[in-house]
Design a protein around this motif. Structure first.
Motif, PDB file in Angstrom:
ATOM      1  N   MET A 199     -24.193  63.093 -54.994  1.00 34.25           N
ATOM      2  CA  MET A 199     -23.132  61.890 -55.344  1.00 34.25           C
ATOM      3  C   MET A 199     -22.639  62.025 -56.736  1.00 34.25           C
ATOM      4  N   ILE A 200     -21.608  61.418 -56.931  1.00 31.64           N
ATOM      5  CA  ILE A 200     -20.934  61.694 -58.301  1.00 31.64           C
ATOM      6  C   ILE A 200     -21.667  60.916 -59.375  1.00 31.64           C
ATOM      7  N   PRO A 201     -21.555  61.563 -60.680  1.00 28.32           N
ATOM      8  CA  PRO A 201     -22.415  60.874 -61.607  1.00 28.32           C
ATOM      9  C   PRO A 201     -22.233  59.403 -61.718  1.00 28.32           C
ATOM     10  N   ALA A 202     -23.447  58.830 -61.973  1.00 35.73           N
ATOM     11  CA  ALA A 202     -23.922  57.415 -61.854  1.00 35.73           C
ATOM     12  C   ALA A 202     -22.644  56.608 -62.923  1.00 35.73           C
ATOM     13  N   LEU A 203     -22.312  55.676 -62.002  1.00 35.43           N
ATOM     14  CA  LEU A 203     -21.421  54.790 -62.918  1.00 35.43           C
ATOM     15  C   LEU A 203     -21.383  53.180 -62.227  1.00 35.43           C
ATOM     16  N   LYS A 253      -9.026  67.049 -52.919  1.00 34.32           N
ATOM     17  CA  LYS A 253      -9.253  67.055 -51.333  1.00 34.32           C
ATOM     18  C   LYS A 253     -10.793  67.405 -51.005  1.00 34.32           C
ATOM     19  N   LYS A 254     -10.969  68.583 -51.699  1.00 40.99           N
ATOM     20  CA  LYS A 254     -12.470  69.085 -51.557  1.00 40.99           C
ATOM     21  C   LYS A 254     -13.505  68.275 -51.958  1.00 40.99           C
ATOM     22  N   HIS A 265     -17.582  63.697 -49.713  1.00 43.14           N
ATOM     23  CA  HIS A 265     -18.243  62.419 -49.855  1.00 43.14           C
ATOM     24  C   HIS A 265     -17.663  61.683 -48.650  1.00 43.14           C
ATOM     25  N   CYS A 266     -16.438  61.696 -48.225  1.00 42.40           N
ATOM     26  CA  CYS A 266     -16.061  60.758 -47.543  1.00 42.40           C
ATOM     27  C   CYS A 266     -14.995  61.192 -46.438  1.00 42.40           C
ATOM     28  N   LEU A 267     -14.360  62.255 -46.399  1.00 46.62           N
ATOM     29  CA  LEU A 267     -13.360  62.752 -45.477  1.00 46.62           C
ATOM     30  C   LEU A 267     -13.831  63.592 -44.462  1.00 46.62           C
ATOM     31  N   GLN A 268     -13.342  63.492 -43.319  1.00 48.06           N
ATOM     32  CA  GLN A 268     -13.888  64.318 -42.130  1.00 48.06           C
ATOM     33  C   GLN A 268     -12.349  64.932 -41.513  1.00 48.06           C
ATOM     34  N   ASN A 269     -11.465  64.349 -41.777  1.00 47.57           N
ATOM     35  CA  ASN A 269     -10.131  65.090 -41.236  1.00 47.57           C
ATOM     36  C   ASN A 269      -9.582  65.655 -42.337  1.00 47.57           C
ATOM     37  N   THR A 311     -21.645  66.778 -57.801  1.00 45.70           N
ATOM     38  CA  THR A 311     -22.972  67.519 -58.137  1.00 45.70           C
ATOM     39  C   THR A 311     -22.441  69.015 -57.402  1.00 45.70           C
ATOM     40  N   THR A 312     -21.656  69.338 -56.756  1.00 49.24           N
ATOM     41  CA  THR A 312     -21.191  70.739 -56.330  1.00 49.24           C
ATOM     42  C   THR A 312     -19.900  71.218 -56.863  1.00 49.24           C
TER      43      THR A 312
END
Length: 780
Positions: free
Chosen positions: A1-5, A344-345, A350-354, A462-463
């Motif tokens: 996940m993205i750093p916590a906010l 895009k990457k 996190h959220c895209l499959q297309n 994280t990546t």
């Protein structure tokens, strides 16, 4: 996940099903929630390796092609970069064209063999490109630093790519041999260097000594007596210092006499042939959506005595120099593509499959202030409409006890610009945004250490990492717009699931998988005794009580009905807005219109005035359940509409008050059909569309009179002044003045009176537009 906010504090009163998930419990520690935000450099353009070892560069041939005739042609250029580019980057970039002063230059990007360079070779390449770009961008010899400058790679992260000239002969060969190394080593120039000529009898005296004439045929020179830089592309054998110089109206003289009289310089080698020099190439922003082309050919060549010239670079062809003048815009465009690719990457993690095209992502992060051919305007419209739609549906089905007012407040807290700004910041989006027009003068020349730019590595997930080159101020609305535009980019690829995934990832929990559950409505009489309008809607209700609810105003107080249409109106407003927006997008997306075309078409069709006209045209007003007060207002609206005898329902034709209840029922009926059909928005469109036809087209579209008047004033430099409105006997009067300063000062004035301020304002604007049109036609 993205750093916590954390985002939940400003939305904590929203019900659980529509509440943003928490990214942190420390809102006060959130970075980037002000107006200062980072600017990311793509990691593909950054090098972190040690300067002490050989470096491998992946090479790409930039094949330039011009579509205009010009005495100077373009050459290909080699881009050497430390990271191999993804094929999608190459496919998207290739074929891109840029509007330049004389026409278009298109670029194809083709991968060729990698090369390995020693630290000294890297320094030579960086020195070459830094020198050439400083000459092109500044045109000032004082901007060139000494040859002892450090062009080596450092140990800290820095922008590292090479732009190298190509050799004249083009064929398939290793990357090393395609590079014009003679031009790379053209700086620093030394008059003592040898050449390939066997006969040194052709030596020519220059400012700093003697050189072989072959070294002056393609070079860059500086003339100290004028402080100018010239690009030399030949020796004029038939001219020398004693030749005649035609100064047109000022008569004729010799070159020797001219320099003596005007520059107080006595030519000592007047028998030497003159050099043909070009004064310079303008480096512009070739990404602008509208550029003025040059008219005619300008004479910018001069004849120069060699003895007055100090050579800066040699040999380097004028075609190479001309080609490099386009590189700042080309590289800025490529950098934008890389930024979009990296975003895009990150989203796909996190959220895209297309596989949304990076061209769409690039468009979504390009603000209108960039003034480029593609910006986020219409994507923002799509995203705004879809977001409003899914949030409204979510709130409607999870807050069944809330009235319209409460639902609207909750929706606003989620989709307001302030909320979307915070969502965008929490996901590190500001660093990816392109927010201003490209300025070549501010372009960072790769390898130039005269401007210290310290890159800071930052994790965007994280990546994945990005490099921050600095900060910039950014209006919160731009960030909110980009959030909506990214949603629109996904919608434009027909991927609602991907858009929903993105919306959930940024912090808004919505889903469209579950139909709206039936809910209790306090209606105790048979619905067929109340309404009979299904035939006009081309839809048969499974639950006719929904139609009863959709036609019942809150003023209708009867024991058998204690509900009203407001909740359905809230839902139907969002559904109609979305289906109308998508209609115009699907119909006109392949045609060339301005970026705000979809926005304008939607505003013309999805508004209360349009809905009111449609409802009365279909006689739906006859079935609205309301008290006598509202009924009288509805009847006034009916009479006003009947006087117009309109064929269409779109536009801004009503010139008096209209009862918004008439407009509301179009939206409430749309909401009722949506619920009854199992949340099928396509069924809503099939039913409501006939009521709105004929739909507006590009040929029939007209802007709102107030917007049109503002545009006329902006185009003609008129000043518009609106006086304070006056309210008397329940009616409002609005007076507007338009001041014309030249060529003859004149003031246009119009006053309109209506039952409300907005209608009066619109009527006054219409009157002024008529006045201006008549007066301007008489003057013409």
């Amino acid at each position: 996940m993205i750093p916590a906010l954390c985002l939940f504090l400003f939305l904590e009163n929203i019900e659980a099903h529509c509440k943003p998930f928490s990214r942190s419990s420390h809102l006060n520690n959130m970075e980037g929630f002000g107006n200062v935000h980072p600017s990311y450099v793509p990691s593909q353009l950054v090098n972190c390796s040690s300067k002490a070892c050989n470096a491998t560069y992946h090479c790409y041939l930039m094949e330039l092609k011009q579509d205009y005739k010009y005495e100077v042609s373009v050459n290909d250029i080699v881009l050497a970069i430390r990271t191999k580019l993804d094929s999608e980057i190459l496919d998207t970039f290739s074929g891109t064209s840029f509007d330049v002063e004389k026409g278009k230059v298109s670029v194809n990007l083709r991968h060729i063999q990698p090369i390995q360079l020693s630290p000294q070779e890297v320094q030579d390449c960086r020195r070459f490109q830094t020198t050439l770009f400083k000459i092109l961008l500044n045109g000032d010899i004082s901007k060139l630093r000494s040859v002892s400058d450090d062009f080596s790679l450092g140990d800290n992260p820095e922008i590292d790519y090479l732009l190298l000239p190509t050799a004249t002969v083009k064929h398939e060969r290793p990357s090393n041999s395609i590079i014009d190394w003679k031009s790379v080593f053209s700086f620093p120039f030394s008059s003592v260097s040898t050449c390939d000529c066997k006969d040194r009898a052709s030596d020519v005296r220059i400012k700093d000594g003697s050189v072989c004439s072959c070294r002056l045929e393609n070079c860059v020179v500086h003339t100290p007596h004028t402080g100018s830089i010239y690009f030399i592309n030949g020796i004029i054998m038939e001219l020398n210092g004693n030749s005649t110089l035609n100064r047109r109206r000022k008569g004729t003289t010799t070159y020797k006499e001219y320099f003596k009289n005007h520059h107080r310089i006595e030519l000592r080698f007047e028998h030497q042939s003159l050099l043909r020099g070009k004064s310079g190439f303008k480096v512009g922003n070739y990404l602008l959506k509208s550029r003025q082309k040059e008219k005619g050919q300008k004479k910018n060549y001069v004849e120069l005595p060699p003895e007055l010239c100090s050579v800066i670079m040699s040999p380097i062809s004028i075609s190479t120099i001309y080609s490099f003048s386009f590189i700042p815009s080309i590289m800025h465009w490529l950098e934008g593509l890389l930024v979009a690719f990296n975003l895009k990457k990150m989203l796909m993690d996190h959220c895209l499959q297309n596989d949304v095209p990076i061209s769409k992502v690039l468009q979504a992060i390009t603000a209108t202030e960039c003034q480029e051919a593609c910006d986020y305007d219409y994507l923002e419209t799509l995203g705004d409409s879809f977001l409003k739609y899914v949030v409204s549906v979510q709130l409607f089905k999870t807050n069944q006890n809330d009235r319209e007012g409460a639902l609207s407040k909750k929706k606003e807290k989620i989709i307001s610009n302030d909320a979307l700004f915070k969502f965008g910041c929490s996901c590190k989006l500001p660093g990816f945004i392109r927010k201003e027009a490209f300025d070549p003068k501010k372009w960072h020349i790769p390898g130039d250490k005269s401007k210290s730019i310290l890159l800071k590595e930052e994790l965007v997930s994280t990546t994945r990492r990005a490099y921050v080159r600095g900060t910039r101020e950014m209006d919160f609305k731009i960030i909110a717009d980009v959030v909506e535009a990214l949603i629109g980019a996904l919608i434009s690829t027909k991927e609602e699931e991907a858009a929903l995934s993105f919306i959930n990832w940024i912090g808004i929990k919505v889903d469209l998988d579950t139909n709206i559950m039936p809910y209790e409505r306090p209606i105790s009489i048979a619905p067929e005794k109340l309404v009979d309008v299904e035939s006009r809607l081309n839809y048969s209700f499974h639950d006719p009580y929904l139609l009863v609810e959709a036609l019942t105003h809150s003023s209708w107080k009867r024991p058998e009905i204690s509900t009203c249409y407001e909740r359905l109106e809230f839902l139907g407003d969002a559904v109609l807005d979305y289906v109308i927006t998508m209609h115009f997008y699907k119909k006109y997306s392949n045609e060339m219109f301005s970026s705000n075309f979809i926005t304008n078409m939607r505003s013309i069709s999805a508004n209360n005035e349009c809905y009111a006209l449609s409802a009365i045209k279909a006689k739906l007003h006859e079935h609205i359940r309301c008290d006598s007060v509202v009924g009288n207002k509805i009847d006034e609206t009916r009479k006003s509409v009947e006087k117009l005898c309109l064929e269409s329902t779109f536009g801004w034709e009503l010139e008096t008050y209209f009862c918004e209840v008439v407009a509301d029922v179009i939206e409430s009926i749309a909401g009722a059909i949506f619920v009854d059909s199992g949340c099928k928005k396509e069924v809503v469109w099939e039913s409501i569309r006939p009521l709105l036809e004929p739909l507006v087209t590009p040929e029939t579209a007209r802007r709102h009179p107030i917007s049109e008047l503002q545009q006329v004033c902006d185009q003609n430099d008129y000043k518009m002044k609106k006086k304070p409105y006056v309210r008397v006997n329940g009616e409002t009067s609005v007076t507007i003045e338009v001041l014309k300063a030249a060529p003859i000062p004149y003031t246009y004035t119009a006053t309109a009176t209506a039952s409300n301020k907005d209608t009066a304002h619109k009527m006054a604007a219409k009157q002024l537009l008529k006045q201006i049109k008549i007066c301007e036609s008489l003057i013409a």
